[in-house]
Design a protein around this motif. Structure first.
Motif, PDB file in Angstrom:
ATOM      1  N   ALA A   1       0.484  -5.399  -9.556  1.00 43.16           N
ATOM      2  CA  ALA A   1       0.394  -5.160  -8.108  1.00 43.16           C
ATOM      3  C   ALA A   1       1.775  -4.902  -7.518  1.00 43.16           C
ATOM      4  CB  ALA A   1      -0.272  -6.340  -7.411  1.00 43.16           C
ATOM      5  N   VAL A   2       2.753  -5.701  -7.952  1.00 45.14           N
ATOM      6  CA  VAL A   2       4.109  -5.518  -7.456  1.00 45.14           C
ATOM      7  C   VAL A   2       4.666  -4.183  -7.923  1.00 45.14           C
ATOM      8  CG1 VAL A   2       6.468  -6.400  -7.563  1.00 45.14           C
ATOM      9  CG2 VAL A   2       4.558  -7.984  -7.235  1.00 45.14           C
TER      10      VAL A   2
ATOM     11  N   SER B   1       3.139  -1.433  -5.878  1.00 47.10           N
ATOM     12  CA  SER B   1       3.227  -1.584  -4.417  1.00 47.10           C
ATOM     13  C   SER B   1       4.076  -0.472  -3.802  1.00 47.10           C
ATOM     14  CB  SER B   1       3.829  -2.939  -4.056  1.00 47.10           C
ATOM     15  OG  SER B   1       4.079  -3.023  -2.679  1.00 47.10           O
TER      16      SER B   1
ATOM     17  N   SER C   1       5.642  -1.016  -1.096  1.00 44.85           N
ATOM     18  CA  SER C   1       6.762  -1.737  -0.492  1.00 44.85           C
ATOM     19  C   SER C   1       7.829  -1.998  -1.540  1.00 44.85           C
ATOM     20  CB  SER C   1       6.274  -3.077   0.084  1.00 44.85           C
ATOM     21  OG  SER C   1       5.297  -2.871   1.071  1.00 44.85           O
TER      22      SER C   1
ATOM     23  N   ASN D   1      11.224  -3.538  -8.091  1.00 47.77           N
ATOM     24  CA  ASN D   1      10.071  -2.719  -8.454  1.00 47.77           C
ATOM     25  C   ASN D   1      10.398  -1.231  -8.268  1.00 47.77           C
ATOM     26  OD1 ASN D   1       9.958  -2.394  -5.697  1.00 47.77           O
ATOM     27  ND2 ASN D   1       7.743  -2.776  -5.536  1.00 47.77           N
TER      28      ASN D   1
ATOM     29  N   ASN E   1       9.735  -2.615   3.958  1.00 52.74           N
ATOM     30  CA  ASN E   1       8.924  -1.443   4.305  1.00 52.74           C
ATOM     31  C   ASN E   1       9.775  -0.528   5.189  1.00 52.74           C
ATOM     32  OD1 ASN E   1       6.193  -2.051   3.198  1.00 52.74           O
ATOM     33  ND2 ASN E   1       6.460  -3.892   4.483  1.00 52.74           N
TER      34      ASN E   1
END
Length: 603
Positions: free
Chosen positions: A18-19, A22, A24, A39, A122
């Motif tokens: 998920a990271v 992402s 973000s 990430n 973000n």
């Protein structure tokens, strides 16, 4: 033996994926701030690869725009186990600045101690740019003096600036969601609604003028409006935008200009204006007719073209004086094609940045000739006036010199006859002396009459109270037996002819001459009203004759067979008339007269 992943390891794997996926930017640090993990979104946002970032401090993103105090507060917060949220400017690997909403949260181990931190960013760079642009445009719109408004498809206000509030008397909050019918007259509101519909139907801009009345401010203003369609981000028609320009003052000036133009065109005087290069800007009909020029061909003509070489050479010095900043007035004889020689009273006025200067007279209109942008000429044909003035001079000379000299001879001879004879011849000499003396007095007054008739009927503030006291003293010297009582305030200013005192002199003299008593008594009373001054002269004499009353009140004898009683009463009438006043005569009981003059009050 096959290894089966535990539930915890599966959760951890799902969290890592998920990271990694992402949008973000995410990075982890230890408690010292050393980056342990980034990430892919972090790499894309900052320009730093994972190999470049891991092992380094987040200071690599430092923009230099935040103070040390900011960082101290941030570290104090997260070390205490709290979450830090802030909008931050960061620097990319290429040196470019980006903006992000950043959240930093502490990571606790199994014992509750902070073992590291996770930061999530973000990017809001585009949002910041749009917000900044929005602030700029909103500030501009709000600062505009012109009303600006955005209205939806139903015609209701979505956005308005402060100028709309100023005109309507409603706040911006009160205007939102409403239309023009909330603050202006129905006819104007309906007219604007039609214009809005036309824009929405054609999707084309239109311009129009409207003069609404605003009920809350009790004002009526004229606007020139440009209205055009408005589209949303998807390109769909969502309303109209209008920008209004208040041209009320301009419209009023145009109306005044039309009135002045009409007055100038209808004037008997010859009126023209020229620029600093002596080129005509305007000339009215009488000016064009006198100079034989076509009114449609005035533009481009110079004063030299219009006046001719000879006349221009004579007037040149005075024209030069006007462009030096002075007003000029003079008389000049000009030849008209049909009317022959004419005498013109000519006035030139300089035109400065604030219009015509020094209207009252000549000289010292401006110390700065550079400010003179042109000149206005006003010419009046005074030929008849000049001839009348010449005629008056001739009559005056005949009365005061020729006839007076002859009468003096007759008077002298009659006195000689009376002294050297007696009886009927001496009585006849007395009969000659009386009318001769009256004629001599009339000839003496003729000069005052001709002076008044020759002068312009100018008026000025005159202290009639002081004038009456002066007239009473003058009468006392001529008639020591007469008593004049003056009842008047210390000062009483009225608008009158500068010769007004002579009218009072004549009325007092007339009252004493027609008195039956050897010690006549006359009362002069000056009273003040709100807008007028009254001067009353009362005596105890027999009633003034119908003929004399007609002369004093109306300036005419009662019928064509009546003969004047002398120039004195006519002099009174002319002075009062030129003063803009009126005179009444009233008989009082048991015997006497009250002559009252009413004048406008002065300041």
């Amino acid at each position: 033996m096959t290894h089966t992943p535990s539930a915890g390891s599966q959760d951890l794997d799902r969290f890592r994926r998920a990271v990694e996926q992402s949008a973000s930017a995410v990075f982890f640090t230890d408690t010292d701030g050393t980056i342990q993990y980034v990430n892919p979104a972090f790499e894309e946002l900052t320009g730093y690869d994972a190999d470049e970032a891991v092992g380094r401090n987040p200071r690599i993103l430092k923009s230099g725009q935040l103070s040390e105090e900011y960082y101290e507060r941030m570290w104090g917060t997260i070390l205490d186990g709290a979450v830090w949220r802030e909008e931050v400017p960061n620097r990319r690997s290429d040196g470019g600045i980006y903006y992000a909403n950043q959240t930093i949260a502490p990571i606790e181990n199994g014992t509750g101690e902070v073992s590291g931190f996770v930061a999530i960013q973000n990017e809001i760079t585009e949002y910041k740019r749009l917000s900044s642009d929005l602030d700029v445009y909103e500030t501009i719109i709000q600062q505009l003096e012109d009303p600006v408004m955005l209205q939806d498809l139903d015609g209701n206000f979505v956005v308005v600036n402060e100028a709309v509030s100023d005109y309507t008397g409603l706040s911006t909050a009160e205007l939102i969601g409403r239309d023009e019918s909330a603050f202006m007259d129905e006819e104007s509101a309906a007219f604007i609604a039609d214009r809005k519909r036309a824009v929405l139907e054609t999707e084309a801009p239109i311009s129009y003028e409207v003069t609404p009345s605003f009920s809350r401010t009790d004002e009526r203003r004229s606007f020139s409006t440009l209205r055009y369609p408005y589209y949303d981000a998807d390109g769909s028609l969502s309303g109209t935008v209008a920008i209004c320009r208040d041209f009320t003052d301009l419209k009023n000036r145009e109306a005044q200009l039309a009135q002045y133009k009409s007055a100038v065109e209808g004037a008997y005087d010859l009126i023209a204006a020229c620029d600093a290069d002596e080129r005509l800007l305007f000339a009215n009909g009488p000016y064009c007719t006198f100079h034989g020029i076509d009114p449609d061909s005035v533009d481009g003509l110079t004063l030299r073209d219009v006046l001719g070489e000879q006349t221009y050479e004579i007037a040149g010095d005075r024209i030069e004086q006007v462009f030096g900043g002075d007003s000029v007035r003079y008389r000049m004889q000009r030849t008209h094609a049909e009317q022959g020689d004419r005498i013109l009273d000519i006035r030139y006025y300089p035109i400065g940045n604030d219009g015509i200067a020094d209207i009252e007279g000549s000289g010292d209109a401006s110390d700065d000739s550079d400010s003179v942008r042109g000149s206005v000429a006003i010419m009046r044909d005074v030929t008849d006036e000049a001839e009348r003035e010449q005629h008056l001079k001739v009559v005056d000379r005949i009365l005061r010199h020729n006839i007076r000299n002859e009468l003096n001879v007759v008077h002298g001879r009659a006195e000689q006859i009376r002294e050297e004879t007696d009886g009927e011849i001496a009585d006849a000499a007395d009969g000659i002396l009386a009318p001769v003396e009256r004629l001599l007095e009339t000839a003496g007054k003729s000069r005052a009459v001709t002076e008044i008739l020759r002068k312009r009927s100018d008026r000025e503030p005159v202290d009639v109270a002081a004038g009456c006291r002066t007239a009473a003293k003058w009468l006392g010297k001529r008639h020591p037996n007469a008593h004049v009582d003056v009842v008047a305030p210390e000062s009483a200013l009225a608008i009158a002819s500068p010769n007004f005192g002579e009218a009072i002199d004549e009325l007092l003299e007339n009252a004493v001459e027609h008195a039956e008593s050897e010690a006549p008594s006359v009362e002069v009373r000056v009273t003040e009203a709100a807008e007028s001054i009254h001067v009353s002269i009362g005596d105890q004499n027999p009633a003034i004759s119908e003929m004399d009353r007609a002369i004093l009140e109306e300036g005419r004898p009662p019928n064509q067979l009546s003969h004047g009683s002398g120039l004195g009463l006519w002099l009174v009438y002319w002075i009062v008339t030129r003063s803009g006043g009126s005179l009444t005569v009233r008989a009082v009981e048991p015997q006497g007269n009250l002559v009252t003059i009413e004048l406008s009050r002065g300041e």
